[in-house]
Design a protein around this motif. Sequence first.
Motif, mmCIF file in Angstrom:
data_model
loop_
_atom_site.group_PDB
_atom_site.id
_atom_site.type_symbol
_atom_site.label_atom_id
_atom_site.label_comp_id
_atom_site.label_asym_id
_atom_site.label_seq_id
_atom_site.Cartn_x
_atom_site.Cartn_y
_atom_site.Cartn_z
ATOM 1 N N ARG A 211 8.577 -3.892 -4.841
ATOM 2 C CA ARG A 211 8.940 -5.148 -5.511
ATOM 3 C C ARG A 211 9.952 -4.888 -6.639
ATOM 4 N NH1 ARG A 211 5.360 -9.092 -3.887
ATOM 5 N NH2 ARG A 211 3.539 -8.276 -2.756
ATOM 6 N N ILE A 212 9.793 -3.763 -7.328
ATOM 7 C CA ILE A 212 10.738 -3.396 -8.392
ATOM 8 C C ILE A 212 12.081 -3.028 -7.774
ATOM 9 C CG2 ILE A 212 11.215 -1.753 -10.247
ATOM 10 C CD1 ILE A 212 8.163 -1.526 -10.641
ATOM 11 N N TRP A 213 12.060 -2.250 -6.679
ATOM 12 C CA TRP A 213 13.312 -1.868 -6.007
ATOM 13 C C TRP A 213 14.082 -3.121 -5.576
ATOM 14 C CZ3 TRP A 213 10.126 1.724 -2.330
ATOM 15 C CH2 TRP A 213 9.736 2.869 -3.020
ATOM 16 N N LYS A 214 13.379 -4.105 -5.051
ATOM 17 C CA LYS A 214 14.025 -5.331 -4.578
ATOM 18 C C LYS A 214 14.518 -6.174 -5.750
ATOM 19 C CE LYS A 214 11.439 -5.377 -0.258
ATOM 20 N NZ LYS A 214 10.254 -5.900 0.466
ATOM 21 N N LYS A 215 13.771 -6.166 -6.849
ATOM 22 C CA LYS A 215 14.203 -6.901 -8.049
ATOM 23 C C LYS A 215 15.515 -6.319 -8.584
ATOM 24 C CE LYS A 215 12.432 -8.464 -12.544
ATOM 25 N NZ LYS A 215 13.463 -7.906 -13.446
ATOM 26 N N ILE A 216 15.614 -5.000 -8.596
ATOM 27 C CA ILE A 216 16.848 -4.341 -9.047
ATOM 28 C C ILE A 216 18.008 -4.690 -8.108
ATOM 29 C CG2 ILE A 216 17.968 -2.089 -9.341
ATOM 30 C CD1 ILE A 216 15.193 -1.038 -10.269
ATOM 31 N N THR A 217 17.739 -4.739 -6.816
ATOM 32 C CA THR A 217 18.762 -5.117 -5.837
ATOM 33 C C THR A 217 19.289 -6.520 -6.112
ATOM 34 O OG1 THR A 217 17.728 -3.704 -4.162
ATOM 35 C CG2 THR A 217 19.258 -5.399 -3.368
ATOM 36 N N ILE A 218 18.391 -7.444 -6.391
ATOM 37 C CA ILE A 218 18.787 -8.817 -6.725
ATOM 38 C C ILE A 218 19.699 -8.815 -7.947
ATOM 39 C CG2 ILE A 218 17.960 -11.063 -7.539
ATOM 40 C CD1 ILE A 218 17.240 -10.763 -4.686
ATOM 41 N N GLU A 219 19.340 -8.032 -8.963
ATOM 42 C CA GLU A 219 20.127 -7.994 -10.203
ATOM 43 C C GLU A 219 21.528 -7.431 -9.944
ATOM 44 O OE1 GLU A 219 17.617 -5.716 -12.739
ATOM 45 O OE2 GLU A 219 16.263 -7.397 -13.176
ATOM 46 N N TYR A 220 21.621 -6.389 -9.121
ATOM 47 C CA TYR A 220 22.920 -5.786 -8.807
ATOM 48 C C TYR A 220 23.787 -6.702 -7.943
ATOM 49 C CZ TYR A 220 22.599 -1.032 -10.690
ATOM 50 O OH TYR A 220 22.559 0.055 -11.525
ATOM 51 N N LEU B 188 0.820 -1.211 0.000
ATOM 52 C CA LEU B 188 0.000 0.000 0.000
ATOM 53 C C LEU B 188 0.854 1.260 0.000
ATOM 54 C CD1 LEU B 188 -2.782 -0.994 2.573
ATOM 55 C CD2 LEU B 188 -3.073 -0.678 0.108
ATOM 56 N N MET B 189 1.866 1.292 0.868
ATOM 57 C CA MET B 189 2.673 2.503 1.024
ATOM 58 C C MET B 189 3.467 2.845 -0.227
ATOM 59 S SD MET B 189 4.128 2.400 4.939
ATOM 60 C CE MET B 189 5.089 0.914 4.654
ATOM 61 N N SER B 190 3.955 1.799 -0.914
ATOM 62 C CA SER B 190 4.815 2.038 -2.080
ATOM 63 C C SER B 190 4.075 1.829 -3.402
ATOM 64 C CB SER B 190 6.022 1.103 -2.040
ATOM 65 O OG SER B 190 5.642 -0.236 -2.308
ATOM 66 N N PHE B 191 2.764 1.564 -3.321
ATOM 67 C CA PHE B 191 1.962 1.240 -4.513
ATOM 68 C C PHE B 191 2.560 0.029 -5.250
ATOM 69 C CE2 PHE B 191 1.769 5.860 -3.809
ATOM 70 C CZ PHE B 191 0.421 6.000 -3.524
ATOM 71 N N GLY B 192 3.185 -0.866 -4.482
ATOM 72 C CA GLY B 192 3.766 -2.079 -5.056
ATOM 73 C C GLY B 192 5.148 -1.901 -5.647
ATOM 74 N N ILE B 193 5.659 -0.652 -5.662
ATOM 75 C CA ILE B 193 6.938 -0.378 -6.323
ATOM 76 C C ILE B 193 8.110 -1.008 -5.555
ATOM 77 C CG2 ILE B 193 8.495 1.457 -7.147
ATOM 78 C CD1 ILE B 193 6.055 3.252 -7.443
#
Length: 258
Positions: free
Chosen positions: A56-65, A49-54
Amino acid sequence: MSQSSQPQHDENQDKIDFGYTQVLKQDKAKRVAEVFHSVADKYDIMNDLMSFGIHRIWKKITIEYSSVRKGQKVLDLAGGTGDLTAKFSQIVGDDGLVVLADINESMLKVGRDKLRDKGLFKNIEYVQANAEELPFADNYFDCITISFGLRNVTDKQKALQSMWRVLKPGGRLLILEFSKPQYQILNKAYDLYSFTMLPLMGKIVANDSESYRYLAESIRMHPDQKTLKKMMEDAGFADVKYHNMTGGIVALHTGFKF
């Protein structure tokens, strides 16, 4: 020696920020624990709710890095409900290891239950640990991540040094954390949202507005991008960089132990 020339004790040296208030250093961990005991059961819902689901994208980018590979050992520090642990578990495979560590027992339990419900347990260990004094051997992990947790640590510099100690030479640290928006107009909108909508959502969804008011305040008190970069370098990390996401609302800092 006269009384006037005796060294004076500065009470402020014993205090640290807890959101916008000052508390004794030895009390901050307990106060933070109370916040996360309160929000643990609704943590995932509130993140969406707080991040409007975003988030998940931030964490996906972290995994990639992270560039984590099969067979490696990963520490997901302040890993909470285990979003990153779940991904890392699949990447490192049966020969690898992911340690989900959190100082908060309630968050650790929620994370463990969620991961086991997903059938993820073979290569995951759970450790209740303080980031400032990690209970692991020197040069143990190939990668360490701390996602939205560093701002709640009492002594951030000590925690960074502890992470450096348990990381292998050549290993990488990734810190995903709220940071300072790059644009003034975004900063103002973010403030308005944080201090009105977050406590309101906290009250409606989790019946706890005060904990979410603290979380909003803790974000503002966290070091900005350049300050955190310098802190990582002071702890011994090399090739430290940061990557702004969503206009700097969140930043991913990366550094290596050489």
